[in-house]
Design a protein around this motif. Structure first.
Motif, PDB file in Angstrom:
ATOM      1  N   ALA A 179       0.947  -1.169   0.084  1.00 33.59           N
ATOM      2  CA  ALA A 179       0.044  -0.031   0.034  1.00 33.59           C
ATOM      3  C   ALA A 179       0.829   1.269  -0.130  1.00 33.59           C
ATOM      4  O   ALA A 179       1.983   1.211   0.235  1.00 33.59           O
ATOM      5  CB  ALA A 179      -0.853  -0.035   1.254  1.00 33.59           C
ATOM      6  N   ARG A 180       0.302   2.263  -0.386  1.00 36.81           N
ATOM      7  CA  ARG A 180       1.154   3.633  -0.378  1.00 36.81           C
ATOM      8  C   ARG A 180       1.319   4.110   0.887  1.00 36.81           C
ATOM      9  O   ARG A 180       2.168   5.007   1.217  1.00 36.81           O
ATOM     10  CB  ARG A 180       0.232   4.604  -1.206  1.00 36.81           C
ATOM     11  CG  ARG A 180      -0.021   4.372  -2.487  1.00 36.81           C
ATOM     12  CD  ARG A 180      -0.930   5.228  -3.320  1.00 36.81           C
ATOM     13  NE  ARG A 180      -2.137   5.063  -2.807  1.00 36.81           N
ATOM     14  CZ  ARG A 180      -2.975   6.338  -2.719  1.00 36.81           C
ATOM     15  NH1 ARG A 180      -2.768   7.354  -3.237  1.00 36.81           N
ATOM     16  NH2 ARG A 180      -4.226   6.051  -2.149  1.00 36.81           N
ATOM     17  N   THR A 181       0.587   3.927   2.049  1.00 38.01           N
ATOM     18  CA  THR A 181       0.698   4.464   3.251  1.00 38.01           C
ATOM     19  C   THR A 181       0.947   3.306   4.337  1.00 38.01           C
ATOM     20  O   THR A 181       0.036   2.314   4.060  1.00 38.01           O
ATOM     21  CB  THR A 181      -0.242   5.431   3.782  1.00 38.01           C
ATOM     22  OG1 THR A 181      -1.733   4.682   4.087  1.00 38.01           O
ATOM     23  CG2 THR A 181      -0.585   6.575   2.599  1.00 38.01           C
ATOM     24  N   LYS A 182       1.184   3.566   5.580  1.00 28.01           N
ATOM     25  CA  LYS A 182       1.489   2.699   6.566  1.00 28.01           C
ATOM     26  C   LYS A 182       0.065   1.966   6.952  1.00 28.01           C
ATOM     27  O   LYS A 182      -0.255   0.962   7.353  1.00 28.01           O
ATOM     28  CB  LYS A 182       2.228   3.239   7.571  1.00 28.01           C
ATOM     29  CG  LYS A 182       2.293   2.224   8.683  1.00 28.01           C
ATOM     30  CD  LYS A 182       3.240   2.611  10.025  1.00 28.01           C
ATOM     31  CE  LYS A 182       3.207   1.834  11.165  1.00 28.01           C
ATOM     32  NZ  LYS A 182       3.929   2.323  12.513  1.00 28.01           N
ATOM     33  N   LYS A 183      -0.796   3.192   7.063  1.00 29.93           N
ATOM     34  CA  LYS A 183      -2.277   2.943   7.693  1.00 29.93           C
ATOM     35  C   LYS A 183      -2.978   2.003   6.777  1.00 29.93           C
ATOM     36  O   LYS A 183      -3.663   1.028   6.914  1.00 29.93           O
ATOM     37  CB  LYS A 183      -3.300   4.445   7.736  1.00 29.93           C
ATOM     38  CG  LYS A 183      -4.450   4.333   7.959  1.00 29.93           C
ATOM     39  CD  LYS A 183      -5.060   5.516   8.443  1.00 29.93           C
ATOM     40  CE  LYS A 183      -6.728   5.461   8.702  1.00 29.93           C
ATOM     41  NZ  LYS A 183      -7.309   6.615   8.854  1.00 29.93           N
TER      42      LYS A 183
END
Length: 103
Positions: free
Chosen positions: A70-74
């Motif tokens: 994914a693009r972000t950790k979240k």
């Protein structure tokens, strides 16, 4: 039997995608009920040497689940949580179906 199993899997997917924004909260609530602690391990990687992505593994009740990059950790944590919920719900639905089928 196989068509019913496919239906179980499809229903599980529909449910998980509907709860997707809340999957981490749902997992934490489920973990509280089982008195276990989910642990997340997120790593950052370079995809193609240019694009930065995150990958998360979630260990829940002794089993490891890995989400999509994914693009972000979240987003990576949500992805791993969705993978865990899909697996857990799939097993539960199949067990319910199995029990009702062989009564």
């Amino acid at each position: 039997y196989h068509s019913m199993l496919s239906l179980c899997k499809m229903l599980t997917l529909v449910i998980v995608f509907q709860i997707s924004p809340f999957s981490k909260s749902i997992m934490n609530e489920y973990a509280d009920k089982l008195h276990v602690q989910p642990t997340y391990d997120t790593v950052q990687e370079q995809l193609g040497g240019v694009l930065r992505v995150f990958k998360t593994s979630l260990v829940f009740n002794g089993t490891s689940y890995t989400g999509d990059p994914a693009r972000t950790k979240k987003e990576a944590e949500q992805s791993a949580t969705k993978a865990a919920i899909l697996s857990i719900m799939g097993m539960l639905m199949c067990m319910l179906y199995y029990n009702s089928f062989f009564r």
